[in-house]
Motif scaffolding. Structure first.
Motif, PDB file in Angstrom:
ATOM      1  N   LEU A 154       0.811  -1.215   0.000  1.00 34.00           N
ATOM      2  CA  LEU A 154       0.000   0.000   0.000  1.00 34.00           C
ATOM      3  C   LEU A 154       0.845   1.266   0.000  1.00 34.00           C
ATOM      4  CD1 LEU A 154      -2.810  -1.030   2.526  1.00 34.00           C
ATOM      5  CD2 LEU A 154      -2.834  -1.157   0.025  1.00 34.00           C
ATOM      6  N   ASP A 155       2.087   1.164   0.432  1.00 37.73           N
ATOM      7  CA  ASP A 155       2.949   2.344   0.470  1.00 37.73           C
ATOM      8  C   ASP A 155       3.671   2.577  -0.853  1.00 37.73           C
ATOM      9  OD1 ASP A 155       3.387   4.349   2.456  1.00 37.73           O
ATOM     10  OD2 ASP A 155       5.503   3.821   2.443  1.00 37.73           O
ATOM     11  N   LEU A 156       3.540   1.651  -1.797  1.00 34.13           N
ATOM     12  CA  LEU A 156       4.125   1.829  -3.132  1.00 34.13           C
ATOM     13  C   LEU A 156       3.098   2.531  -4.014  1.00 34.13           C
ATOM     14  CD1 LEU A 156       5.795  -1.664  -3.695  1.00 34.13           C
ATOM     15  CD2 LEU A 156       6.914   0.458  -2.993  1.00 34.13           C
ATOM     16  N   ARG A 157       3.322   3.794  -4.260  1.00 28.40           N
ATOM     17  CA  ARG A 157       2.335   4.587  -4.991  1.00 28.40           C
ATOM     18  C   ARG A 157       2.943   5.157  -6.269  1.00 28.40           C
ATOM     19  NH1 ARG A 157       1.250   6.675   0.391  1.00 28.40           N
ATOM     20  NH2 ARG A 157      -0.649   5.722   1.212  1.00 28.40           N
ATOM     21  N   ALA A 158       2.195   5.042  -7.347  1.00 32.33           N
ATOM     22  CA  ALA A 158       2.596   5.666  -8.612  1.00 32.33           C
ATOM     23  C   ALA A 158       2.182   7.138  -8.588  1.00 32.33           C
ATOM     24  CB  ALA A 158       1.933   4.948  -9.780  1.00 32.33           C
ATOM     25  N   PRO A 159       2.904   8.003  -9.287  1.00 33.02           N
ATOM     26  CA  PRO A 159       2.534   9.425  -9.317  1.00 33.02           C
ATOM     27  C   PRO A 159       1.251   9.642 -10.108  1.00 33.02           C
ATOM     28  CG  PRO A 159       4.292   8.994 -10.877  1.00 33.02           C
ATOM     29  CD  PRO A 159       4.081   7.716 -10.117  1.00 33.02           C
ATOM     30  N   GLU A 160       0.566  10.723  -9.801  1.00 30.75           N
ATOM     31  CA  GLU A 160      -0.619  11.095 -10.580  1.00 30.75           C
ATOM     32  C   GLU A 160      -0.201  11.475 -11.996  1.00 30.75           C
ATOM     33  OE1 GLU A 160      -3.690  10.822  -9.587  1.00 30.75           O
ATOM     34  OE2 GLU A 160      -3.094  10.141  -7.584  1.00 30.75           O
ATOM     35  N   ALA A 161      -1.004  11.086 -12.960  1.00 32.17           N
ATOM     36  CA  ALA A 161      -0.659  11.292 -14.369  1.00 32.17           C
ATOM     37  C   ALA A 161      -0.463  12.771 -14.709  1.00 32.17           C
ATOM     38  CB  ALA A 161      -1.728  10.683 -15.269  1.00 32.17           C
ATOM     39  N   ASN A 169       6.865  14.164 -18.608  1.00 33.50           N
ATOM     40  CA  ASN A 169       7.722  13.425 -19.529  1.00 33.50           C
ATOM     41  C   ASN A 169       8.492  12.333 -18.773  1.00 33.50           C
ATOM     42  OD1 ASN A 169      10.113  14.737 -18.351  1.00 33.50           O
ATOM     43  ND2 ASN A 169       9.372  16.571 -19.443  1.00 33.50           N
ATOM     44  N   GLY A 170       9.259  11.568 -19.545  1.00 34.46           N
ATOM     45  CA  GLY A 170      10.008  10.463 -18.951  1.00 34.46           C
ATOM     46  C   GLY A 170      11.049  10.911 -17.949  1.00 34.46           C
ATOM     47  N   SER A 171      11.641  12.072 -18.188  1.00 32.86           N
ATOM     48  CA  SER A 171      12.659  12.576 -17.282  1.00 32.86           C
ATOM     49  C   SER A 171      12.074  12.858 -15.896  1.00 32.86           C
ATOM     50  CB  SER A 171      13.287  13.845 -17.858  1.00 32.86           C
ATOM     51  OG  SER A 171      14.247  14.367 -16.976  1.00 32.86           O
ATOM     52  N   GLU A 172      10.885  13.452 -15.865  1.00 27.31           N
ATOM     53  CA  GLU A 172      10.228  13.742 -14.587  1.00 27.31           C
ATOM     54  C   GLU A 172       9.814  12.448 -13.886  1.00 27.31           C
ATOM     55  OE1 GLU A 172       7.037  16.484 -14.955  1.00 27.31           O
ATOM     56  OE2 GLU A 172       8.317  18.151 -15.624  1.00 27.31           O
ATOM     57  N   LEU A 173       9.375  11.466 -14.660  1.00 34.00           N
ATOM     58  CA  LEU A 173       9.010  10.177 -14.074  1.00 34.00           C
ATOM     59  C   LEU A 173      10.237   9.502 -13.470  1.00 34.00           C
ATOM     60  CD1 LEU A 173       7.008   7.931 -13.484  1.00 34.00           C
ATOM     61  CD2 LEU A 173       7.395   7.057 -15.807  1.00 34.00           C
TER      62      LEU A 173
END
Length: 205
Positions: A25-32, A37-41
């Motif tokens: 539950l603590d593994l969270r993907a960023p909001e779209a 871009n890929g660099s920010e991800l």
């Protein structure tokens, strides 16, 4: 001799499984809409390294605890109220591991790292005490153990768990000043339990 601990083991397996699931539950993907871009991800993912560390460490800690729990109950054939409550204490602490894991994930890289690591290592001090308590209760009445188990085997299991307690206490003590070292000790102990779990598999002793 018929084994009387099947329900305890089945219930315990379910709690261990839930405890591991809670870590995810603590593994969270960023909001779209926050990533352009890929660099920010990639930057976001790099900044989450403490989360990955905490998740990995806790996942394998719980897994190895489950392995040891399974092997110790291969030696325990009967149950009494004290064994059920001691096992309940283990399960309570295992279920709570997700909380210090979250603290470690959020604060390990900052100024609050000492307290986060202290809470984390302190949890494993309590878990080690609970395992020692379970085996002490079981081994004081040989009628609770599998038929034919020797005194030597009983001592070997007891000593195996006793070795960990001083190390966990040292890790907890130094976590207030040297959190990285304390967490490293926890990782070494994780390897120790993985290797030493074979000492509990004493069916032929």
């Amino acid at each position: 001799m018929e084994k009387e601990t099947v329900r305890i083991e089945n219930f315990s397996d379910a709690v261990f499984a839930i405890a591991i699931t809670l870590l995810v539950l603590d593994l969270r993907a960023p909001e779209a809409d926050t990533i352009k871009n890929g660099s920010e991800l990639l930057t976001f993912l790099k900044n989450q390294w403490t989360t990955y560390l905490a998740f990995t460490l806790s996942f394998f800690s719980i897994f190895i605890m489950w392995v040891n729990h399974h092997k110790i109950f291969k030696q325990i054939y009967s149950r009494n109220t004290a064994i059920m409550f001691a096992n309940g204490l283990i399960l309570f602490l295992v279920a709570a591991v997700s909380y210090p894991t979250a603290l470690l994930a959020r604060f390990f890289g900052g100024e609050a790292a000492t307290i986060a690591v202290a809470v984390y290592t302190g949890m494993f001090v309590l878990i080690n005490i609970a395992y020692n308590l379970l085996w002490w209760i079981a081994s004081t009445n040989k009628k609770l153990l599998r038929p034919g188990i020797t005194d030597r085997a009983i001592r070997k299991i007891r000593d195996n768990y006793a070795y960990g307690l001083p190390s966990y206490l040292i890790a907890f003590g130094i976590s207030f000043s040297f959190p990285v070292t304390a967490l490293t000790i926890n990782m070494i102990l994780l390897l120790f339990w993985a290797v030493s779990s074979g000492k509990i598999n004493l069916q032929q002793e």
